[in-house]
Design an enzyme around this catalytic site. Structure first.
Site, short mmCIF file in Angstrom:
data_model
loop_
_atom_site.label_atom_id
_atom_site.label_comp_id
_atom_site.label_asym_id
_atom_site.label_seq_id
_atom_site.Cartn_x
_atom_site.Cartn_y
_atom_site.Cartn_z
CB SER A 21 105.31 -58.74 -13.58
OG SER A 21 104.24 -59.19 -14.37
CE LYS A 45 102.41 -61.75 -21.08
NZ LYS A 45 102.30 -61.76 -22.55
N GLY A 46 102.06 -60.82 -16.15
CA GLY A 46 100.81 -60.92 -15.40
C GLY A 46 99.94 -62.07 -15.87
N GLY A 72 97.50 -54.13 -21.11
CA GLY A 72 96.23 -54.69 -20.67
C GLY A 72 96.29 -56.13 -20.23
CG ASN A 127 98.97 -55.58 -10.96
OD1 ASN A 127 98.96 -54.53 -10.32
ND2 ASN A 127 98.80 -55.60 -12.27
CB CYS A 130 93.79 -55.30 -11.55
SG CYS A 130 95.24 -56.20 -12.04
CG ASN A 192 102.10 -51.51 -11.12
OD1 ASN A 192 102.58 -51.36 -12.24
ND2 ASN A 192 101.22 -52.44 -10.83
CB THR A 193 103.22 -47.92 -14.43
OG1 THR A 193 101.91 -48.51 -14.42
CG2 THR A 193 104.21 -48.87 -15.06
N GLY A 243 111.23 -49.34 -10.19
CA GLY A 243 110.81 -48.08 -10.80
C GLY A 243 112.00 -47.34 -11.36
#
Length: 301
Positions: A21, A45-46, A72, A127, A130, A192-193, A243
């Site tokens: 995403s 995408k989110g 964001g 996700n 957040c 995730n990042t 990743g």
């Protein structure tokens, strides 16, 4: 030719290759370069309950072996997606998965509820990285209680395949994975990042407007592989690995560590056809190693 199909809960994928995403738009942007139908699926995408403008520019910067982003979650909201974007995506045979984000548990729940009736969407990816506005900005996914709470609430309203995307910015990602499994998650995706920062030394200012951002790309891959291996040993539900996957070898590495499927993210910015090249590599890899079913290699390490 080897069988490349895998299952994520009740979700059947023709092969293990998904898109991450935020790196693949809504899929249709990549149709000049690849056949979406050759993918196992694509994660758009989110999507949030309300329209979001995202963070101020600059919000992306290249780093050694990776990139930082602080976009964001810019999007026009779930209702816009359902009315204007979803109808354009119903003609593909690969699985369409929507990434769901929110600032409150109620936001996640209502977004999932609105997506649930759509026949062309058989899974969502939640996700939990957040910031939780009710908890002073601490991400849902950084505590077992927060991760469990949002998973439990979504599970109550969403009957299809529920994937929870885990943050690596925690002490024990295996504990978080076990918590969401216990609350009904069908799968976990990770990582995730990683939180990172970059400074322009000439201007003596951060490169990003938000100062910090999410680090992705090949620099994070060894960390991601380690976490996938740990989580795959800790839970019984399928693990989706991501990743820093840049090619087919990277994807196989994640599967050997325990991933049932993989997501390709930052590499899409470098080579828009990378996903199909990974599928081709998997076919060749199985042929070279005499593997009849790619499921045979999952968790071999």
């Amino acid at each position: 030719m080897a069988n490349l199909s895998v299952n994520i809960g009740s979700l059947a994928l023709r092969n293990p290759v998904l898109t991450a995403s935020g790196t693949f738009g809504y899929g249709e942007e990549f149709t000049p370069f690849i056949d979406l139908n050759r993918l196992g699926g694509y994660i758009v995408k989110g999507t949030t309950l309300e329209h979001r403008e995202g963070n101020p520019y600059p919000r992306m910067v290249e780093t050694p072996s990776g990139m930082l982003n602080a976009v964001g979650l810019q999007n026009k909201g779930v209702d816009y997606f359902i009315k204007n974007i979803y109808p354009r995506l119903t003609g593909y045979t690969s699985e369409l998965i929507v990434n769901v984000s929110g600032a409150k548990v109620e936001d996640y729940v209502e977004t999932a509820r609105r997506l649930a009736p759509l026949d062309g969407i058989n899974a969502i990816e939640v996700n939990i990285s957040c910031p939780n506005v009710k908890e002073g900005g601490m991400a849902f996914g950084t505590t077992t209680a927060g991760a469990a709470e949002v998973t439990r609430a979504i599970r109550a309203v969403y009957p299809k395949t529920l994937i929870v995307k885990l943050s690596p910015n925690v002490t024990s990602i295996a504990d978080i994975a076990r918590a969401v499994e216990a609350e009904g998650a069908d799968s976990v995706s990770l990582i995730n990042t990683l939180m990172g920062m970059s400074i322009d030394v000439e201007r003596r200012r951060p490169h990003l407007s938000t100062i910090t951002g999410g680090l992705s790309g090949p620099a994070v891959r060894p960390v991601a592989v380690r976490m996938v291996w740990q989580v795959a040993k800790a839970v019984k539900i399928p693990v989706i690995g991501l990743g820093g996957i840049m090619n087919g070898r990277d994807a196989i590495e994640f599967m050997l560590a325990g991933a049932t499927a993989v997501e390709i993210g930052t590499a899409n910015f470098i080579d828009p056809a990378v996903t199909i090249k990974v599928v081709d590599f998997m076919e060749d890899y199985c042929a070279r190693h005499g593997i009849n079913d790619i499921n045979e290699i999952i968790g071999e390490i």
